[in-house]
Design a protein around this motif. Structure first.
Motif, short mmCIF file in Angstrom:
data_model
loop_
_atom_site.label_atom_id
_atom_site.label_comp_id
_atom_site.label_asym_id
_atom_site.label_seq_id
_atom_site.Cartn_x
_atom_site.Cartn_y
_atom_site.Cartn_z
N GLY A 1 0.79 -1.23 0.00
CA GLY A 1 0.00 0.00 0.00
C GLY A 1 0.82 1.27 0.00
N GLN B 1 -0.36 -2.09 -7.87
CA GLN B 1 -1.36 -1.02 -7.92
C GLN B 1 -2.71 -1.57 -8.36
OE1 GLN B 1 0.89 1.04 -11.18
NE2 GLN B 1 0.92 2.73 -9.72
N THR B 2 -3.75 -0.78 -8.16
CA THR B 2 -5.06 -1.16 -8.68
C THR B 2 -4.92 -1.46 -10.18
OG1 THR B 2 -6.01 0.40 -7.11
CG2 THR B 2 -7.50 -0.48 -8.77
N ARG C 1 4.41 8.85 -4.76
CA ARG C 1 3.69 9.29 -5.95
C ARG C 1 4.32 10.54 -6.55
NH1 ARG C 1 0.24 5.60 -7.95
NH2 ARG C 1 -0.46 7.36 -9.19
N ASP D 1 4.73 6.49 -9.86
CA ASP D 1 5.60 6.44 -8.69
C ASP D 1 7.03 6.83 -9.07
OD1 ASP D 1 3.70 5.56 -6.92
OD2 ASP D 1 4.32 3.46 -6.97
N ARG E 1 -5.74 5.53 -1.31
CA ARG E 1 -5.34 6.41 -2.39
C ARG E 1 -6.40 7.48 -2.61
NH1 ARG E 1 -3.63 3.58 -8.05
NH2 ARG E 1 -4.00 5.34 -9.41
N ASP F 1 7.31 -7.50 0.91
CA ASP F 1 6.90 -6.12 0.68
C ASP F 1 6.52 -6.00 -0.79
OD1 ASP F 1 6.64 -3.41 0.36
OD2 ASP F 1 8.62 -2.90 1.17
N THR F 2 5.22 -6.10 -1.06
CA THR F 2 4.73 -6.24 -2.44
C THR F 2 4.38 -4.89 -3.03
OG1 THR F 2 2.48 -6.50 -1.62
CG2 THR F 2 3.77 -8.51 -1.90
N PRO G 1 5.26 2.73 0.90
CA PRO G 1 6.57 2.26 1.36
C PRO G 1 6.51 1.97 2.87
CG PRO G 1 6.77 4.28 0.06
CD PRO G 1 5.31 4.06 0.30
N LYS H 1 -1.35 9.25 -0.54
CA LYS H 1 -1.57 7.97 0.11
C LYS H 1 -1.76 8.21 1.60
CE LYS H 1 -1.56 4.37 -2.49
NZ LYS H 1 -1.97 3.01 -2.16
O1 PRX Z 1 2.52 4.49 -4.64
C1 PRX Z 1 2.45 3.09 -4.73
C2 PRX Z 1 1.83 2.56 -3.45
O2 PRX Z 1 0.46 2.45 -3.72
C3 PRX Z 1 0.16 2.85 -5.07
C4 PRX Z 1 -0.97 2.03 -5.60
O3 PRX Z 1 -2.11 2.28 -4.83
P1 PRX Z 1 -3.43 1.43 -5.02
O4 PRX Z 1 -3.81 1.44 -6.45
O5 PRX Z 1 -4.40 1.95 -4.03
O6 PRX Z 1 -3.04 -0.04 -4.66
C5 PRX Z 1 -2.60 -0.35 -3.37
C6 PRX Z 1 -2.56 -1.84 -3.21
C7 PRX Z 1 -1.87 -2.57 -4.27
C8 PRX Z 1 1.46 2.65 -5.78
O7 PRX Z 1 1.51 3.41 -6.97
N1 PRX Z 1 2.33 1.23 -3.07
C9 PRX Z 1 1.66 0.07 -3.11
N2 PRX Z 1 2.42 -0.93 -2.60
C10 PRX Z 1 3.60 -0.39 -2.24
C11 PRX Z 1 3.55 0.98 -2.55
N3 PRX Z 1 4.61 1.79 -2.33
C12 PRX Z 1 5.72 1.24 -1.81
N4 PRX Z 1 5.82 -0.07 -1.47
C13 PRX Z 1 4.79 -0.92 -1.66
N5 PRX Z 1 4.92 -2.20 -1.32
#
Ligand code: PRX
Length: 653
Positions: free
Chosen positions: A409, A437-438, A536, A521, A547, A433-434, A411, A542
């Protein structure tokens, strides 16, 4: 030292188990991991070798996955059709339905009596569903929807709390070949209304209410607020009973789910629709740079292949695992890694309805102990919040069954990472630590159980995925230099378009650096080729991993009669990652006051949901703008942080 022409794509021989910078996974975990089993099968002895093969032959890799993890009604003819970029197609010609793979085949096979879902309510009540039970529930819900005219291609909006019916409703919609558009139960009237209208949903599924922190979330009231504004469109509101408190039912429009489900014929089997691989499967709205809702469209074939593959290799799902993803099914994390992924793999999972700290901050750990959870997948904001309560609380619970942890979600800051690793994982459980994004639908950059970890880094791309960090000019960024995070090749679970707006899809994701998918990102890559996502680069904030678009917050503020103009920015926050700070120009006749500030904060909460309530509101006489009238948020941000304001040459004169 650093090669300034580009960071390395591959890792040299650092993984001898002794490098002080790394946290190494237990050898036993590595040996028995799904990913090592696959590497061996392919004739490789390390993940790195397997990865190199997978990106040299991505279509062979994905085709292998498509035959391993999912069943097809009819085989696909082509793995990837890239004849019309960026409108890529995967597994064309194939016939498939995720409900067959997640439910039907298990309910009619050896997993029939295996527990698929353990649901615990905030009050502590538990319900268990086997795969056979889920088949019955999904059939019933699908029959109800069918009786209300839902058919292939329709969009159905779902607005529920975290109850099993949310999962069941999503599966039922997809079973019929319709598309779900799930709106997170924490969102409010405006957000729900705009999503119903954009998706043109004639049917909305909601609840009488939901429980959160021992309080009722008034789902039906909010739904009424949204649906009343879309009276010409919405024909039917189906209401799931959860709280049992009094709500208004609109005669001729609203029907109780349990009454519909009790009608004759609803328990009959309901056929699972055979879909083309590229038929739409769902819409999920997300925030972007403008206030207009952005419905991301995912399709049937590629999405499920990559979701199942990533879950199998990253979280290493084994038959006796008890997996718990703490997200809400209403977000992409919940879509992919609660509703579809674990069920496709025939896993047992836990869903907990309520707040992590209800009735006390040990609740999550008690859930983990009670059900013998082996894998927890959560968000940095929750880790930070629970870390605040200290080590003694988790120490009261038996967390010895845990073997893997996950984060998603935003960092994760190294301090929270280390606490999670030491106190929850007891230095035994690697943290996945995955990064995804949507838009990406599934993991893109992630460790796996064989990866030496560095706190705060998502490490390296998943099998079959090629990423890079580029400069604004499209050149590889130097080692440790900030740049734009891009994906270099199409991937199966990618979004296919923005619903109703293919031009915006092209413009948003594929135009900044032609030929590459730009993720929005910033990131950097270190000497080992590890990726560090910085955050972002667009107007997305975030907040606690949620988001939110600055434009959405601003338009909610401007919808209040006292507000002439507004600007929103994100500033660092210890628990939430970022918090929303806003600047407001009042209309004539209104004066700044604490009362007005409170009222405006509440107003945004009411329009968008509590998560969007600004941290601060500053009343200002003017806002910095470009000559063309665009608010310069970066200037506001720089001022707030006491940083230089940068090149202001485009400011109005
Ligand atoms: O900025 C990154 C951050 O979440 C964004 C995507 O948000 P969303 O579409 O709501 O999806 C969240 C769930 C998958 C990305 O562009 N983000 C997501 N995971 C990470 C992350 N930033 C850093 N590390 C992560 N593991």
């Amino acid at each position: 030292m650093a090669d300034r022409t580009g960071a390395p794509n591959t890792v040299e021989h650092f993984d001898d188990g002794t490098h002080p910078e790394f946290y190494y996974p237990p050898q036993e975990l590595v040996e028995h991991s799904n990913v090592m089993a696959y590497a061996r099968e392919k004739g490789y002895s390390t993940f790195e070798e397997l990865y190199q093969w997978s990106i040299q032959h991505p279509q062979d890799f994905w085709s292998d996955m498509a035959t391993r993890f999912v069943d097809w009604y009819a085989p696909y003819q082509q793995v990837l059709d890239d004849s019309n970029p960026p409108f890529f197609k995967w597994f064309t010609g194939g016939k498939i339905n995720v409900v067959h793979n997640a439910i039907d085949r298990h309910a009619n096979g050896p997993n029939r009596d295996k527990v698929a879902l353990i649901w615990e309510s905030e009050q502590g009540e538990a319900k268990r569903y086997t795969y056979a039970d889920l088949e019955v529930e999904v059939n019933r819900f699908a029959n109800v929807l069918k009786s209300q005219g839902v058919k292939k291609g329709d969009r159905v909006t779902v607005y529920l709390s975290r109850v099993p019916e949310l999962v069941i409703a999503m599966l039922a919609i997809v079973k019929l070949g319709a598309m779900h558009s799930v709106v997170y139960g924490g969102f409010s009237i405006d957000a729900l209304h705009s999503r119903i209208v954009d998706g043109q949903s004639r049917v909305v599924i909601t609840g009488d209410g939901g429980w959160m922190n021992n309080k009722i979330v008034e789902l039906k009231n909010i739904t009424d607020g949204a649906v009343d504004r879309a009276a010409d469109l919405v024909e039917r509101v189906i209401v799931v009973r959860r709280t049992g408190h009094d709500i208004a039912m609109h005669a001729g429009r609203d029907l109780w789910y349990h009454e519909l489900a009790a009608r004759p014929g609803m328990d009959a089997p309901c056929a699972t629709e055979q879909m083309d691989a590229e038929d739409p499967m769902f819409l999920l709205y997300t925030s972007g740079s403008t206030g207009a809702p952005k419905g991301l469209l995912h399709t049937c074939g590629g999405y499920q292949v990559q979701v199942a593959t990533t879950l199998h290799f990253t979280f290493d799902i084994k038959p006796d695992d008890v997996y718990w993803c703490t997200a809400d099914p209403g977000w992409i994390t919940g879509h992919s890694y609660i509703v579809y992924g674990p069920l496709m793999l025939g896993a047992t999972q836990v869903i907990y309805e309520g707040a992590p700290s209800y009735p006390d901050p040990g609740r999550w750990w008690s859930v983990a102990e009670k059900y013998g959870v082996t894998i927890i997948y959560t968000a940095p904001t929750a880790v930070r919040a629970l870390m605040r309560f200290g080590d003694a609380i988790p120490a009261k619970y038996d967390l010895s069954k845990l073997r893997l942890l996950g984060s998603v979600g935003e960092p994760i800051n190294p301090e929270a990472w280390r606490w999670y690793y030491r106190v929850i994982g007891q230095e035994r459980c690697p943290i996945m630590d995955t990064w995804w994004q949507t838009e990406t639908g599934a993991f893109m950059i992630t460790p796996n159980p064989t990866t030496p970890l560095k706190p705060g880094s998502g490490t390296k791309p998943f099998l079959g995925i090629e990423c890079d960090v580029l400069t604004e000019e499209g050149k590889p960024a130097g080692q440790d230099d900030d740049g734009l995070l891009v994906v270099k090749k199409p991937w199966p679970s990618m979004l296919r378009t923005i619903y109703g707006d293919p031009e915006r899809y092209k413009e948003t994701y594929w135009s900044r650096l032609p030929g590459f998918y730009t993720a929005g990102d910033a990131a950097r890559r270190d000497e080992h080729g590890y990726y560090w996502v910085i955050g972002r680069i667009d107007d997305v904030i975030k907040v606690s991993g949620y988001r939110l678009g600055t434009a959405e917050v601003e338009s909610a503020l401007v919808s209040h009669p006292a507000v002439a103009e507004a600007a929103a920015i994100g500033l660092p926050h210890e628990l939430k990652g970022n918090a929303i700070h806003t600047f407001v120009i009042l209309r004539q006749g209104f004066e700044p006051s604490d009362d007005l500030e409170n009222e405006l904060r509440k107003h945004v909460g009411k329009e968008m949901g509590p998560i969007a309530r600004p941290e601060s509101i500053s009343f200002v006489p003017g806002l910095p703008k470009t000559r063309s009238g665009k608010i310069m948020r970066r200037v506001l941000k720089a001022r707030a942080l006491g940083l230089p304001e940068g090149d202001l040459s485009t400011l109005e004169g």
